[in-house]
Motif scaffolding. Structure first.
Motif, PDB file in Angstrom:
ATOM      1  N   HIS A  55      12.157  -3.059  -7.901  1.00 48.32           N
ATOM      2  CA  HIS A  55      12.813  -2.094  -6.930  1.00 48.32           C
ATOM      3  C   HIS A  55      11.858  -2.282  -5.576  1.00 48.32           C
ATOM      4  CE1 HIS A  55      15.585  -0.904  -9.833  1.00 48.32           C
ATOM      5  NE2 HIS A  55      14.346  -0.560 -10.825  1.00 48.32           N
ATOM      6  N   VAL A  56      10.668  -2.500  -5.575  1.00 49.56           N
ATOM      7  CA  VAL A  56       9.971  -2.386  -4.478  1.00 49.56           C
ATOM      8  C   VAL A  56      10.395  -3.874  -3.425  1.00 49.56           C
ATOM      9  CG1 VAL A  56       7.737  -2.626  -3.265  1.00 49.56           C
ATOM     10  CG2 VAL A  56       7.996  -1.346  -5.430  1.00 49.56           C
ATOM     11  N   ARG A  57      10.474  -4.885  -4.248  1.00 49.26           N
ATOM     12  CA  ARG A  57      10.997  -6.224  -3.511  1.00 49.26           C
ATOM     13  C   ARG A  57      12.371  -5.830  -2.990  1.00 49.26           C
ATOM     14  NH1 ARG A  57       8.300  -8.473  -7.977  1.00 49.26           N
ATOM     15  NH2 ARG A  57      10.138  -8.796  -9.216  1.00 49.26           N
ATOM     16  N   THR A  58      13.265  -5.277  -3.709  1.00 53.40           N
ATOM     17  CA  THR A  58      14.503  -5.231  -3.244  1.00 53.40           C
ATOM     18  C   THR A  58      14.667  -4.059  -2.219  1.00 53.40           C
ATOM     19  OG1 THR A  58      15.146  -3.553  -4.976  1.00 53.40           O
ATOM     20  CG2 THR A  58      15.628  -5.784  -5.568  1.00 53.40           C
ATOM     21  N   TYR A  79       6.751 -12.449  -2.302  1.00 50.68           N
ATOM     22  CA  TYR A  79       7.151 -11.372  -2.947  1.00 50.68           C
ATOM     23  C   TYR A  79       7.816 -10.508  -1.795  1.00 50.68           C
ATOM     24  CZ  TYR A  79       3.565 -12.898  -5.894  1.00 50.68           C
ATOM     25  OH  TYR A  79       2.910 -13.407  -6.888  1.00 50.68           O
ATOM     26  N   PHE A  80       7.287 -10.103  -0.816  1.00 50.08           N
ATOM     27  CA  PHE A  80       8.019  -9.198   0.123  1.00 50.08           C
ATOM     28  C   PHE A  80       8.507  -9.999   1.447  1.00 50.08           C
ATOM     29  CE2 PHE A  80       4.710  -6.760  -2.118  1.00 50.08           C
ATOM     30  CZ  PHE A  80       5.564  -5.869  -2.817  1.00 50.08           C
ATOM     31  N   SER A  81       7.702 -10.922   1.863  1.00 44.95           N
ATOM     32  CA  SER A  81       7.740 -11.919   3.170  1.00 44.95           C
ATOM     33  C   SER A  81       9.386 -12.265   3.157  1.00 44.95           C
ATOM     34  CB  SER A  81       6.924 -12.982   3.268  1.00 44.95           C
ATOM     35  OG  SER A  81       5.678 -12.384   3.490  1.00 44.95           O
ATOM     36  N   LEU A  82       9.662 -12.889   1.961  1.00 50.31           N
ATOM     37  CA  LEU A  82      11.204 -13.534   1.744  1.00 50.31           C
ATOM     38  C   LEU A  82      12.124 -12.425   1.989  1.00 50.31           C
ATOM     39  CD1 LEU A  82      10.707 -15.887  -1.168  1.00 50.31           C
ATOM     40  CD2 LEU A  82      10.614 -16.522   1.267  1.00 50.31           C
ATOM     41  N   GLY A  83      12.169 -11.148   1.461  1.00 51.05           N
ATOM     42  CA  GLY A  83      13.164 -10.207   1.619  1.00 51.05           C
ATOM     43  C   GLY A  83      13.236  -9.657   2.978  1.00 51.05           C
ATOM     44  N   VAL A 199       6.004   2.869  -8.304  1.00 49.20           N
ATOM     45  CA  VAL A 199       6.635   1.993  -8.932  1.00 49.20           C
ATOM     46  C   VAL A 199       6.777   1.659 -10.299  1.00 49.20           C
ATOM     47  CG1 VAL A 199       6.346  -0.776  -8.705  1.00 49.20           C
ATOM     48  CG2 VAL A 199       5.574   0.693  -6.816  1.00 49.20           C
ATOM     49  N   LYS A 200       5.533   1.921 -11.028  1.00 46.69           N
ATOM     50  CA  LYS A 200       5.502   1.682 -12.543  1.00 46.69           C
ATOM     51  C   LYS A 200       4.210   2.468 -12.919  1.00 46.69           C
ATOM     52  CE  LYS A 200       3.703  -2.998 -12.657  1.00 46.69           C
ATOM     53  NZ  LYS A 200       3.621  -3.395 -11.234  1.00 46.69           N
ATOM     54  N   SER A 201       4.296   2.663 -14.495  1.00 42.96           N
ATOM     55  CA  SER A 201       2.847   3.076 -14.827  1.00 42.96           C
ATOM     56  C   SER A 201       2.104   2.049 -15.002  1.00 42.96           C
ATOM     57  CB  SER A 201       3.100   3.329 -16.318  1.00 42.96           C
ATOM     58  OG  SER A 201       2.078   3.689 -17.037  1.00 42.96           O
ATOM     59  N   TYR A 202       0.733   1.966 -14.645  1.00 44.24           N
ATOM     60  CA  TYR A 202      -0.145   0.889 -14.610  1.00 44.24           C
ATOM     61  C   TYR A 202      -1.132   1.062 -15.987  1.00 44.24           C
ATOM     62  CZ  TYR A 202      -3.653  -2.445 -12.745  1.00 44.24           C
ATOM     63  OH  TYR A 202      -4.284  -3.692 -12.648  1.00 44.24           O
ATOM     64  N   GLY A 203      -0.984   2.063 -16.579  1.00 43.60           N
ATOM     65  CA  GLY A 203      -2.080   2.538 -17.692  1.00 43.60           C
ATOM     66  C   GLY A 203      -1.872   3.846 -18.174  1.00 43.60           C
ATOM     67  N   PRO A 204      -2.822   4.240 -19.033  1.00 44.32           N
ATOM     68  CA  PRO A 204      -2.535   5.798 -19.252  1.00 44.32           C
ATOM     69  C   PRO A 204      -3.223   6.623 -18.288  1.00 44.32           C
ATOM     70  CG  PRO A 204      -3.910   4.377 -21.052  1.00 44.32           C
ATOM     71  CD  PRO A 204      -3.449   3.477 -19.702  1.00 44.32           C
ATOM     72  N   HIS A 205      -2.080   7.315 -17.745  1.00 45.38           N
ATOM     73  CA  HIS A 205      -2.162   8.495 -16.678  1.00 45.38           C
ATOM     74  C   HIS A 205      -2.535   7.750 -15.072  1.00 45.38           C
ATOM     75  CE1 HIS A 205      -2.341  11.349 -19.906  1.00 45.38           C
ATOM     76  NE2 HIS A 205      -3.388  10.928 -20.523  1.00 45.38           N
ATOM     77  N   MET A 206      -2.167   6.426 -15.143  1.00 47.00           N
ATOM     78  CA  MET A 206      -2.541   5.698 -13.883  1.00 47.00           C
ATOM     79  C   MET A 206      -1.056   5.300 -13.387  1.00 47.00           C
ATOM     80  SD  MET A 206      -5.524   6.060 -13.521  1.00 47.00           S
ATOM     81  CE  MET A 206      -6.004   4.876 -11.966  1.00 47.00           C
ATOM     82  N   TRP A 207      -0.931   5.313 -11.979  1.00 50.87           N
ATOM     83  CA  TRP A 207       0.490   4.799 -11.379  1.00 50.87           C
ATOM     84  C   TRP A 207       0.349   3.759 -10.313  1.00 50.87           C
ATOM     85  CZ3 TRP A 207       4.432   6.362 -14.596  1.00 50.87           C
ATOM     86  CH2 TRP A 207       4.277   7.630 -15.380  1.00 50.87           C
ATOM     87  N   HIS A 208       1.090   2.938 -10.219  1.00 54.67           N
ATOM     88  CA  HIS A 208       1.215   1.802  -8.991  1.00 54.67           C
ATOM     89  C   HIS A 208       2.042   2.711  -8.217  1.00 54.67           C
ATOM     90  CE1 HIS A 208       2.838  -2.081  -7.520  1.00 54.67           C
ATOM     91  NE2 HIS A 208       2.151  -1.355  -6.473  1.00 54.67           N
ATOM     92  N   ILE A 209       1.382   2.766  -6.890  1.00 58.33           N
ATOM     93  CA  ILE A 209       2.395   3.562  -5.851  1.00 58.33           C
ATOM     94  C   ILE A 209       2.347   2.588  -4.829  1.00 58.33           C
ATOM     95  CG2 ILE A 209       1.795   5.701  -6.862  1.00 58.33           C
ATOM     96  CD1 ILE A 209      -0.110   6.091  -4.181  1.00 58.33           C
TER      97      ILE A 209
END
Length: 218
Positions: A55-58, A79-83, A199-209
């Motif tokens: 979803h971040v790439r799109t 990953y991001f440069s192409l889009g 973006v998604k869960s990265y681990g217990p109580h941790m999030w990729h933002i």
């Protein structure tokens, strides 16, 4: 009809962001992944590619960068440069990648997606090889964004945008925001978070933002 099967055995590791996977069936090797109207050549056992970041790439389809210059400090295989180059209409995209294997696929992906007229690739540490230019947007698709802030700031224009990726704990965004603002002040800038995405869960109580941060000189 599946040719190869991999088992994910660990996280992305090291400065080169290499995946920990085991090939458990088939020959492995180079594949072409189709996503968002783009073709990504890669070897899943040798370079990072996170399906959870789709979803971040799109989302770059929604960026209007007409007449803008972009630096991607951790471009990977594009990953991001192409889009961005295909859908956001920038004048220039400068893509830095330290991993020689990822860099080889980045160059291939620029060619197979016919984006050579927009993207210029650079092999090496972005702190050293990023061109001595001022960019309107600097992308830091790496969880070491804080560490690289001074190197991004010397390459951004007044009123430019930083796109930062990081991992924060649940309910930790306020503390992160104030820590970011303090760090920017240390380098003579002030910032405003214009957009925040989980973006998604990265681990217990941790999030990729992902944060889009507008910056101006103090």
């Amino acid at each position: 009809g599946v040719r190869s099967v991999y088992e994910i055995s660990g996280r992305i590791r090291g400065e080169f962001r290499e995946p920990e996977v085991n090939l458990i069936h088939g020959p492995g090797g180079r594949i072409i992944h189709l996503e968002n109207g783009l073709r990504y050549a890669m070897d899943p056992a040798r370079v990072m590619f996170s399906p959870g970041n789709v979803h971040v790439r799109t989302s770059v389809r929604n960026m209007d960068l007409r007449g803008k210059r972009v630096i991607d400090m951790f471009s990977g295989i594009g990953y991001f440069s192409l889009g961005i180059a295909k859908y956001s209409s920038p004048d220039e995209v400068h893509s830095c990648e330290i991993n020689p294997t990822s860099f080889r696929f980045l160059k291939e992906n620029i060619e197979i997606n016919k984006l050579r007229h927009v993207i210029t690739p650079y092999l090496g540490d972005s702190r050293l090889v990023a061109p001595n230019i001022k960019a309107d947007v600097v992308i830091m698709g790496n969880f070491k964004s804080f560490e690289y802030l001074p190197h991004a700031l010397i390459r951004i224009v007044e009123g430019g945008t930083l796109v930062m990726h990081d991992v924060i704990p649940t309910d930790g965004i306020d503390e992160y925001k104030y820590r970011l603002y303090r760090r920017l002040r240390q380098y003579g800038w002030k910032g405003t978070i214009k957009e925040r995405k989980t973006v998604k869960s990265y681990g217990p109580h941790m999030w990729h933002i992902v944060l889009r941060v507008a910056v101006t000189k103090v």
